[in-house]
Structures are given as C-alpha cells and as structure tokens.
Design a protein around this motif. Structure first.
Motif, PDB file in Angstrom:
ATOM      1  N   SER A 238       0.833  -1.202   0.000  1.00 40.96           N
ATOM      2  CA  SER A 238       0.000   0.000   0.000  1.00 40.96           C
ATOM      3  C   SER A 238       0.863   1.247   0.000  1.00 40.96           C
ATOM      4  O   SER A 238       0.571   2.230  -0.684  1.00 40.96           O
ATOM      5  CB  SER A 238      -0.864   0.005   1.260  1.00 40.96           C
ATOM      6  N   SER A 239       1.935   1.201   0.766  1.00 41.26           N
ATOM      7  CA  SER A 239       2.736   2.404   0.946  1.00 41.26           C
ATOM      8  C   SER A 239       3.510   2.783  -0.313  1.00 41.26           C
ATOM      9  O   SER A 239       3.958   3.918  -0.452  1.00 41.26           O
ATOM     10  CB  SER A 239       3.679   2.219   2.125  1.00 41.26           C
ATOM     11  N   LYS A 240       3.633   1.834  -1.235  1.00 40.00           N
ATOM     12  CA  LYS A 240       4.259   2.169  -2.513  1.00 40.00           C
ATOM     13  C   LYS A 240       3.372   3.084  -3.338  1.00 40.00           C
ATOM     14  O   LYS A 240       3.836   3.788  -4.232  1.00 40.00           O
ATOM     15  CB  LYS A 240       4.515   0.891  -3.323  1.00 40.00           C
ATOM     16  N   ALA A 241       2.057   3.051  -3.031  1.00 39.09           N
ATOM     17  CA  ALA A 241       1.069   3.701  -3.900  1.00 39.09           C
ATOM     18  C   ALA A 241       1.259   5.202  -4.018  1.00 39.09           C
ATOM     19  O   ALA A 241       0.824   5.806  -4.994  1.00 39.09           O
ATOM     20  CB  ALA A 241      -0.339   3.381  -3.413  1.00 39.09           C
TER      21      ALA A 241
ATOM     22  N   ASN B 295       8.196   8.269   1.984  1.00 37.32           N
ATOM     23  CA  ASN B 295       7.958   6.868   2.297  1.00 37.32           C
ATOM     24  C   ASN B 295       8.747   6.566   3.581  1.00 37.32           C
ATOM     25  O   ASN B 295       9.954   6.404   3.552  1.00 37.32           O
ATOM     26  CB  ASN B 295       8.492   6.063   1.103  1.00 37.32           C
ATOM     27  N   ALA B 296       8.022   6.575   4.711  1.00 35.16           N
ATOM     28  CA  ALA B 296       8.695   6.503   6.023  1.00 35.16           C
ATOM     29  C   ALA B 296       9.093   5.070   6.368  1.00 35.16           C
ATOM     30  O   ALA B 296       9.008   4.175   5.534  1.00 35.16           O
ATOM     31  CB  ALA B 296       7.773   7.069   7.099  1.00 35.16           C
ATOM     32  N   VAL B 297       9.494   4.869   7.610  1.00 33.45           N
ATOM     33  CA  VAL B 297       9.762   3.508   8.069  1.00 33.45           C
ATOM     34  C   VAL B 297       8.424   2.863   8.461  1.00 33.45           C
ATOM     35  O   VAL B 297       7.396   3.522   8.584  1.00 33.45           O
ATOM     36  CB  VAL B 297      10.790   3.474   9.225  1.00 33.45           C
ATOM     37  N   HIS B 298       8.438   1.573   8.667  1.00 33.25           N
ATOM     38  CA  HIS B 298       7.211   0.781   8.811  1.00 33.25           C
ATOM     39  C   HIS B 298       6.357   1.221  10.002  1.00 33.25           C
ATOM     40  O   HIS B 298       6.828   1.208  11.139  1.00 33.25           O
ATOM     41  CB  HIS B 298       7.618  -0.687   8.967  1.00 33.25           C
TER      42      HIS B 298
ATOM     43  N   LEU C 161      -0.182  22.592   3.867  1.00 33.91           N
ATOM     44  CA  LEU C 161      -0.052  21.355   3.097  1.00 33.91           C
ATOM     45  C   LEU C 161      -1.337  20.533   3.196  1.00 33.91           C
ATOM     46  O   LEU C 161      -1.984  20.495   4.240  1.00 33.91           O
ATOM     47  CB  LEU C 161       1.125  20.522   3.607  1.00 33.91           C
ATOM     48  N   VAL C 162      -1.673  19.892   2.086  1.00 33.50           N
ATOM     49  CA  VAL C 162      -2.775  18.930   2.096  1.00 33.50           C
ATOM     50  C   VAL C 162      -2.136  17.559   2.268  1.00 33.50           C
ATOM     51  O   VAL C 162      -1.488  17.038   1.361  1.00 33.50           O
ATOM     52  CB  VAL C 162      -3.570  18.992   0.770  1.00 33.50           C
ATOM     53  N   MET C 163      -2.273  17.016   3.458  1.00 34.98           N
ATOM     54  CA  MET C 163      -1.580  15.764   3.767  1.00 34.98           C
ATOM     55  C   MET C 163      -2.458  14.571   3.384  1.00 34.98           C
ATOM     56  O   MET C 163      -3.607  14.468   3.825  1.00 34.98           O
ATOM     57  CB  MET C 163      -1.261  15.672   5.260  1.00 34.98           C
ATOM     58  N   VAL C 164      -1.905  13.696   2.560  1.00 30.97           N
ATOM     59  CA  VAL C 164      -2.589  12.440   2.236  1.00 30.97           C
ATOM     60  C   VAL C 164      -1.647  11.293   2.596  1.00 30.97           C
ATOM     61  O   VAL C 164      -0.567  11.155   2.010  1.00 30.97           O
ATOM     62  CB  VAL C 164      -2.985  12.366   0.747  1.00 30.97           C
ATOM     63  N   GLY C 165      -2.048  10.538   3.583  1.00 34.86           N
ATOM     64  CA  GLY C 165      -1.227   9.425   4.025  1.00 34.86           C
ATOM     65  C   GLY C 165      -1.832   8.106   3.588  1.00 34.86           C
ATOM     66  O   GLY C 165      -3.042   7.913   3.692  1.00 34.86           O
ATOM     67  N   ILE C 166      -0.989   7.229   3.083  1.00 32.94           N
ATOM     68  CA  ILE C 166      -1.482   5.909   2.689  1.00 32.94           C
ATOM     69  C   ILE C 166      -0.754   4.835   3.478  1.00 32.94           C
ATOM     70  O   ILE C 166       0.470   4.842   3.590  1.00 32.94           O
ATOM     71  CB  ILE C 166      -1.323   5.694   1.173  1.00 32.94           C
ATOM     72  N   SER C 167      -1.551   3.960   4.026  1.00 37.64           N
ATOM     73  CA  SER C 167      -1.003   2.909   4.875  1.00 37.64           C
ATOM     74  C   SER C 167      -1.708   1.608   4.507  1.00 37.64           C
ATOM     75  O   SER C 167      -2.641   1.600   3.707  1.00 37.64           O
ATOM     76  CB  SER C 167      -1.263   3.290   6.338  1.00 37.64           C
ATOM     77  N   GLY C 168      -1.224   0.537   5.083  1.00 42.11           N
ATOM     78  CA  GLY C 168      -1.872  -0.748   4.852  1.00 42.11           C
ATOM     79  C   GLY C 168      -2.372  -1.300   6.164  1.00 42.11           C
ATOM     80  O   GLY C 168      -2.223  -0.678   7.220  1.00 42.11           O
TER      81      GLY C 168
END
Lengths: 349, 637
Positions: free
Chosen positions: A67-70, A82-85, A102-109
C-alpha cells in the motif's frame, strides 16, 4: 521530473484551477495487475483532480508495504515521503505542524496501521491531525508473501490453508472508539462511493480515516478469504449513497427531501448523504460503533460514512498555531529581542 | 556508587585543625525526597551566590516521588571549581534512614548538624566531628500551625541554622527568597519565618565550635546560575526551533518543559493567543523523532530530546534521516545505562551509540557541550548544522550538566541569520536550467540541494525514501547507484567534520596531554591545577564534537602520552579516537574511565592519570585494563 515552470498545455478538460487530469497521475504502478490498491489510486487521482487540490500543496506520506508504494503512483510532481514501517502518522503530524497549508494524504496498509503502527495510528486520531488517512486493507502481508495481518477476519483461510485463529482489529471501529472526527469505509472497486468519500476527506479539517477494503489478487483473492473481490461484492452492505458538492459550485440539486443528512464541512462545502437506511445518523458516535459491530456479527462489511464531526478542533487549532506556516517564520518572529534576552538572563544572575 | 557524602579517604581531614575555613568547603544536606528540601537547597545556593561566593550545587536524587533518601551537595570554592568533591565537610542530617551511613561518611574534623532525635550511637557516636543537635521537628511542630506546611518548612529551618553558623547575610537570603518565590509572596514570608526560627535557635541554644564560615567576596559578578537544560532550551528558542516533539524521560524532560515555558512566554501573541511554536508530547520516542523528521522535511526547525532508552528506540528513524538526508536535532541528556540503568544518575554512556546509531553504515554529527553556556551555543548551532547538512544532529549533554545549576559567564546574543542550508525556491528552480536532482552533488561538497513540500513549481517535487535511490530520488536497487550514494554520504561526513566546533586546547608544551569532553571539563580543569601543584604539568584538549576535528589529531601528535578521560566503562571516545586517528598516534592514547554514576571528581582524574604514569603497562587496550584503571579512579563505597 522536469524543471519547466509550466506544464505543457494538455488537451482535454481542466479542473477549476486550470490543471488537467494528467498532472494528477504518477509513475506507472509496480503492484500486481488487478490489485485493489491500483483501483484506489485511480479513484484518488479522480478525487484530487475533481477537488482541484493544487499539486504543489499536496504532501504524500506512507509507511512500508504494498500500500505504501502507492504514493508514487499519483501526482508525481508532489512531494512524497515513504517513512519507516508503521510510522507514517508521526511524519504526517510533523509535516502538518511545520506547514499547515499542506494537504496531507497518508497511505497505509493493514499491517502498517493495525500491527506495527497501531500506536501511532491511535495517537494521530487522538490529536485530530488534519490529514486524509487511507488504509488499503487486504488483511494480508503481500510484500512478504502472504502472512495474515491483524485485520484478517477470524476463521479466514490463508492461501496455503492456514486458518486465522485471532480476533480482527476493526480499523473503523477503533477509530470511532478513539474519537476520530471522520471515519468511513469503502471498497476499492466502488468508485461511485469512494470518490465522494475521498473528496469529503480532503475537505474535512481533522483526521479523516478511510478504511478501503482492497483485495489482494495474489495472496488473498481465493475462496476462504473474507477480503477477496468475490466475497466483498457478495457481502457489501452499502450504508448511504453519497454525493459531494464542493463550495465553489453553487447549485445543489436533486436530492429527495426528508431522506438526507447534510454535513457542513470546514471549507464551507457540504456533504449530502443519501441514506439507504434512515437508522444511521453519522453524527451519532454510538450508532457508528453499533453498525460496525452489527455488520461484523452478520459477516457483512458496512461501507459509507460511519461518523463525522466537522467541528472538532484539529491539532493546529489546539496548538494555537498562527496562520503563517511555522516553517516560514524568520529570526524576527522567533528570537527574543536583545532587550528581552538581556532581561531574561538578568533573572538567572 | 560512592556514598553521596563521600566517605573521605583515610587521613583526610575536613578542617585540618580548628583554624578558620572560609568559603572553601562542601555542605551536604541529607533529606527525604518529596519533602520540599529542593526549595531550601536552592535558597541556600542562591544566597551564597548572592554573597559573591562561587558555588556548585549537585543533587543526588532517587528515581522516586516521595520517601527515599536524597542528598544535596553544595560546594563553595574561592577558585571557582565546580566539580563534585569526593567528600563533604558539613553534613545536615535530616533523614533517619541514612543517618548512620551519613555520619560514618564524614571526614575527621567535619561538622554534623542533625535532627536532635537522631541518636548519637553506632557510627554517629564518633568524637572527631563537631555535632550540633537541632530539634527541627519540635521547632516546626511548635511554631508552624499548618501541618501540611510543617514538613516543607522543616527544611527551611535548616537553612536558618546553617546561615547563622556560617554567617550568611540576611540580605543575601532575602534576594534568594525573592528569586525562589517570585510568584508566591505568601510562601516567601512563611519561609523567611522558618529561616529566622533556625537562626534564633542557634543564637539561643548553640555555641559555635567549628572553623567553617563564609565571607562576602567578588567571585560571581556578571555570572549566571543556570542548569544546562534551561540553557539548551533557550538555545533552541534562539536557534529558531518551531516544532518540538518529546516523550517524558529523566533527565531530559526539564529541557522540554523549560522550552514549553519559554515558548509560552516569548512566542505567544498577546492579542490573539497564537503561539509560534508547536510542542507535542508524543506517545513514545519513535513518534517524537518521527514528528521531528516530518517537520524538518517540511522545512521547520524541529527537535526532540530524550535520554538513553529513547535513543535506542529512535534508532530506525535516525538511520532513515541519515540515508534520506532529512534534518533533525536530537538532544540526549545522558543517564546511566545500559537498559533502565540508574535513571537519576549521570554518565557519558551514549557517545558510541549516538555516533553510529541505526543499522547499516551510519555516522552522525554529535555536539558535546561541556558547559552550560555551550548547552546554549550548541543548541543553536545544532539547528544550523542540521539544515546545512540535511542530517540528524545529536547534542549530547548529561544529567549532571543538564539538571544541576552551574555558574556561567553570560550568554551571547546570536549574530547573523539562521543558516537554512541549500534550499531551492520556485524562482531558483526556474533559473536552474536543468532538471532538479535531489541527491546530486552539484557543488563538490557532497551536500545536495533540497526543495520543500509546498514549493510552487512543477519541478520541485521529489520522493523521500529510506530505500535505495538515485540522484533523482527514484527507487533503484542498482548497486552502482547504491555505492554512489553511500560514497557521497561518506564524503559529506568529511564536509561535516570541517564544520564542527574545534576542540578547546590549553597547551604549554607539557609531555602529558589530557583529552576530555562534556561535563568532565570541571573535574579536569581542577585536576590540572592539583597536578601542577605536585609539579606535574599537563596540557588539555576538550573535544567538542564528533566527527573528530583535525585539531585533535594535532594535539595528540604534540604529546607522547595522552589520557582520554570520560564517564563510562568502555572508554567510548578513547575507542573512537583509536579508530579514527592515524595508527601511530592511537598508541599514545590511554584511557581514564569513571562510571560510579555520580559526577566525576578531580581526584578520580588525578588517580587515573597517576596510576598509569607510574604503571604504564596498564595502559594497554581492552576491558581488563579498563577495570584496572577504574579500580583506581572509582570504586569507593
């Protein structure tokens, strides 16, 4: 990446800030063909384009996992980290504090959020950091080839036949319990529902949690998994039909009176919810928890906007930060004056 | 660990006869923590400071809220020495739990002021000290109506007793009370009454039989009395820090709490209530350093502060900061490790771990403030270095420097603007003429240019990742690209080396060189004077940063025997120097290590040096040699 100041004139339609859809696209995906995450990326591109988010204002963050690659696959010109896990929430919190514009969009799994990053997920919600937090939830560790995650349903079966013996962590139920100001669930294959939810999440000031069920075509799309495409299509209970009307478009039409709940968002825009069942009121936290739990007990996935409180103060407000981003402040605003400095030292003498 | 009031070595006498001892002794108050003794101790310290007498207070306190023994040592020294002394001269004994051991630890000729109900039996039956019994509890009970205040004011009565016995001026006590109770005028008057109670008891019921006294002198003019953590907090404020994320841990918490208080006072707009600083208490140290990195990535000057356990937790993220080249300022107020260790005792135990924190090949710049004024200066400098070199920067202080009050020359107002490093604006990108490459070494110093999120230019964006990347920040697993990045980072570290503070060297051509850093400075300065009195001259190089500055190598090259003095078991700086200096110079180094958990005294430096001057065979490398060295330098009690 290019240093040209203006993007080449693109044919076709543009959004209200004059930017074509192409600009919202990213690098080609390296995820598996048919991955639910790719569908989510496409819906994200559409939602960002339609909401006319200025690409340079967007800051994309993620943890570790498929997911975080997205975040590489949409708005290529925007900054991404792309942070640490499991640590996307703390990076997002820091960045938003530094630059509130900033408009923050975070993607996680599901692994990134419900296991290694569970603590940071909880505390991000608790602080109501203004961001869109998307969990691309497939109940499986794809990148390490198919181990169960903590969102896998009890009794579901792994590709190699192993049965999950443990209770699931419900990302939405947990968010509601923690006092999140915006909690929604959707399905990667349901753009009609997901795009308005994403746009509402961008407009919401505070943490907007979007748990998007996203089938893993390689490790979870098989009989026995409760997060496969076929399973979800068969068991999906749609909570409301959503329509999102941004503030800059004046006319809101065609929604039946008496069956709608209007949510006024902080940027002045309104979200109109068309309910399938009039029993769910998204301003009722207890009701949100109940539909999540009841849905689960019936083996159904409840999708839609579960809970929203557009009035809840976000972190920048609670921290009483100035309108000017902190990172733009200089010596004059940050240092003590020579007089104040001398006076302070005199107190220490 | 040595007993906090020292246990003077055999034959050591405090007063050396009954002649007067003026302004040159140490007083220890043995109390129970949570009893309000800290206010009394500070009033005493400030009163002596106000009389112009150089004072050096040190707290020895337990990891506990209430009820365990605590000691407060205040050293008076006309020559201005601030190191802890290994023994005390005057004991104020208010704690029944430690009474026997406290009395036993006194050197012959010492003075013992004690709660009258503590029995003069066992170790306290000795006749070679002057004993002043004072009925503290009875006085408090008779004269303090409010039972809640009684416990607290008992400690203030001891200040009055000491003031009368030593001759501390009323005016000095008055100004100390002003400073201590600035915001609580009612407390000031009840405390003054308690002091007066102590004074009149001495006048009416005791006859002074010892030679210790104080006299006004001119030894503190223009000086500050401040703890390192407060000085560092001011440095952060003046250095332009706008985001601070932290997780409470002794002895780091007070740095963050001071910074919050300073931000409340100096960064708050009176009209709007807006505050030009975010101070976030994080859920753990992983989040604290994550917020710091996130904020710095987005262009703010950001910091976190912690101690050893927090440093261990931050390891993964710090490696990310190193590899992805994101600034951060990380304070480590060191305490005794490993593990939970002795949480309220001091050590220089994180030098090696901070320098190379995280997996893979990593190196981080480390600032090593040795005085409270350097805590202020290095805090400011750390933000410039982090921005300039786009990497996490450590500031290693310790419990002794951070939490104790130190006398210091005044602090300088910063000259010149912040150094925000190589940041490209939208206009810069427009003029670039080539695509922006985030990790390209365009200037030959191995420090790339960066852009900040929010920069309004289509070429500004890039992808920050802890995975393999090329010059354009694109994901790659190419070994050529990986090696290129790692080699550039190594070259960048050489650029950093040249920018770090040079050591402070005091040289007069002596054969013996001493190298120390951080809070050991006070003990080393005093030890050099004492060695010189014995006819042994020594030169001194105080290392102020890692990587090791070229001047350190020069210092070692000019001295056949160089002692590296530090407060840890393994000789951490000694090992770093051995590996980084030319091999021929490495063999000149000898290690002096002190790790009792209390601040290193000058005696330990002298013993460590002399033992190896006399028996050079012990200078060999390795743990066994370390054990031999520390047997001579520490190990009391």
């Amino acid at each position: 990446m290019t240093a040209t100041a203006t993007p080449p004139p693109a044919a076709g339609p543009r959004n209200r800030i004059g930017i074509g859809r192409e600009t919202y696209k990213g690098l080609p995906t390296t995820l598996c063909a048919g991955c639910g995450h790719n569908s989510i990326t496409n819906h994200l591109i559409k939602a960002l384009y339609e909401s006319a988010i200025p690409p340079h204002r967007l800051a994309k963050t993620s943890g570790i996992g498929c997911s975080s690659k997205a975040i590489a696959y949409f708005v290529e010109s925007a900054h991404g980290l792309n942070a640490v896990h499991g640590r996307m929430p703390s990076i997002t919190t820091g960045a938003k504090l530094a630059d509130r514009e900033l408009v923050m969009v975070g993607i996680s799994g599901d692994g990134d959020t419900a296991s290694i990053g569970l603590g940071q997920y909880c505390h991000l919600i608790r602080r109501n950091v203004d961001c869109t937090y998307i969990v691309e939830d497939n109940g499986v560790y794809g990148l390490t080839k198919g181990q169960f995650s903590a969102t896998a349903d009890i009794g579901s079966v792994q590709k190699k036949g192993q049965v999950n013996e443990f209770e699931t962590i419900d990302i939405c139920g947990l968010a509601v319990e923690l006092g999140a100001s915006f909690v929604a669930r959707s399905f990667s294959g349901d753009g009609k529902q997901l795009v308005p939810l994403l746009r509402a999440a961008f407009a919401h000031r505070g943490t907007a949690v979007l748990d998007v069920i996203s089938p893993c075509v390689t490790f979870n799309d098989h009989e026995g998994s409760t997060k496969s495409y076929e399973y979800v299509k068969a068991h999906d209970t749609v909570l409301q039909e959503l329509d999102f009307i941004p503030a800059d478009r004046e006319i809101v039409v065609d929604y039946p009176e008496g069956t709608t709940t209007t949510v006024r968002l902080h940027d002045g825009s309104e979200m109109v919810l068309r309910k399938l069942g009039p029993e769910h009121d998204p301003s009722d936290r207890l009701a949100a928890l109940r539909v999540v739990l009841e849905g689960r007990s019936r083996g159904e996935l409840v999708t839609g906007l579960l809970y929203v409180d557009p009035e809840m103060a976000d972190l920048t407000e609670r921290e009483r930060l100035p309108q000017v981003p902190l990172r733009d402040l200089g010596e004059a605003e940050l240092r003590l004056s020579p007089d104040a400095f001398a006076q302070l030292l005199a107190e220490w003498a | 660990m040595a007993h906090p009031n020292g246990r003077g070595a055999a034959g050591q006498t405090a007063a050396e006869g009954l002649g007067p001892v003026v302004n040159d002794f140490t007083l220890t108050a043995a109390t129970v923590n949570g009893s309000g003794s800290q206010s009394a101790n500070l009033v005493l310290t400030r009163a002596l400071f106000a009389m112009g007498i150089p004072v050096a207070p040190k707290n020895v306190f337990p990891s506990n809220i209430e009820g365990l023994p605590t000691w407060f040592n205040v050293r008076l020294s006309p020559r201005g020495y601030q190191a802890r002394r290994a023994h005390t001269d005057i004991l104020v004994a208010l704690n029944a739990q430690t009474w026997q051991a406290d009395a036993a630890g006194m050197p012959s000729g010492g003075v013992v002021i004690h709660e009258a109900t503590l029995p003069r039996t066992g170790d306290a039956a000795r006749e070679d000290c002057t004993f002043y019994p004072v009925p503290f509890q009875r006085l408090a009970k008779e004269r303090v109506a409010n039972p809640d205040l009684r416990k607290y004011l008992t400690n203030m009565i001891y200040v009055g007793v000491v003031a009368e016995l030593l001759g501390i001026e009323d005016a000095a006590l008055g100004s100390a009370l002003d400073a201590q109770f600035r915001s609580k005028p009612r407390a000031r008057s009840s405390n003054l009454e308690a002091i007066e109670m102590g004074r009149s008891y001495v006048r009416e019921s005791l006859v002074k039989q010892d030679g210790f006294r104080v006299e006004r002198m001119n030894g503190t003019e223009g000086e500050l009395l401040v703890e390192g953590n407060l000085a560092a907090a001011l440095g952060c404020l003046m250095g332009g820090c706008t985001v601070m994320a932290w997780y409470p841990i002794t002895p780091s918490s007070s740095l963050c709490e001071h910074l919050i208080a300073l931000a409340d006072r100096y960064r708050t707009d009176q009209a709007t209530g807006e505050r030009r600083m975010a101070t976030i208490q994080a859920e753990d140290e992983l989040a604290a350093v994550g917020m710091t990195l996130g904020a710095a990535w987005a262009g703010a000057r950001a910091m976190t502060s912690t101690s050893g356990p927090g440093i261990s937790l931050m390891a993964e993220f710090v490696g990310f900061g190193y590899f992805a080249e994101v600034p951060a300022v990380i304070f480590d107020i060191q305490r005794v490790g490993p593990s939970t260790g002795l949480p309220t005792r001091t050590m220089q135990g994180d030098v090696s771990s901070a320098y190379t924190l995280s997996h893979g090949d990593t190196r981080h710049p480390v600032l090593l403030p040795g005085t409270v004024s350097e805590c202020y200066e290095h805090a400011r400098l750390a933000f410039d270095l982090a921005d300039r070199f786009q990497t996490p920067v450590f500031v290693l202080s310790d419990l002794d420097l951070g939490m104790n009050l130190w006398r210091s020359r005044s602090f300088a107002y910063p000259q010149g603007p912040f150094d925000r490093g190589k940041v490209l604006s939208a206009d810069d990108l427009e003029c670039l003429g080539a695509p922006f490459a985030r990790y390209a070494d365009v200037d030959g110093d191995a420090v790339p240019w960066r852009t900040l999120p929010g920069t309004d230019h289509p070429g500004a964006g890039y992808f920050t990742r802890g995975s393999g990347h090329d010059d354009h920040a694109r994901y790659t697993e190419s070994s050529t690209a990986y090696r290129g990045t790692m080699e550039r980072l190594a070259r960048k570290f050489e650029t950093i080396r040249r920018a770090m503070p040079a050591p402070l060297c005091l040289e007069e051509g002596s054969e013996i060189g001493l190298i120390a850093y951080g809070s050991s400075d006070a003990a080393v300065g005093e030890a050099r004077d004492m060695l010189a009195e014995r006819g042994i001259d020594s030169d001194y190089c105080r290392v102020r940063a890692l990587p090791v500055h070229a001047d350190v190598e020069g210092f070692v090259a000019r001295h056949p025997r160089v002692y590296v003095i530090e407060q840890n078991r393994d000789g951490q700086l000694f090992s770093i120097l051995r590996s980084e200096l030319a091999a021929a110079l490495g063999t000149r180094l000898r290690s002096v290590r002190y790790f009792d958990g209390d601040p290193i005294p000058a005696d330990a430096v002298i013993e460590g040096v002399l033992a190896q001057e006399e028996a050079p065979a012990q200078a060999a490398d390795g743990l066994l040699a370390a054990a031999a060295a520390t047997t001579t330098t520490g190990g009391r009690g």
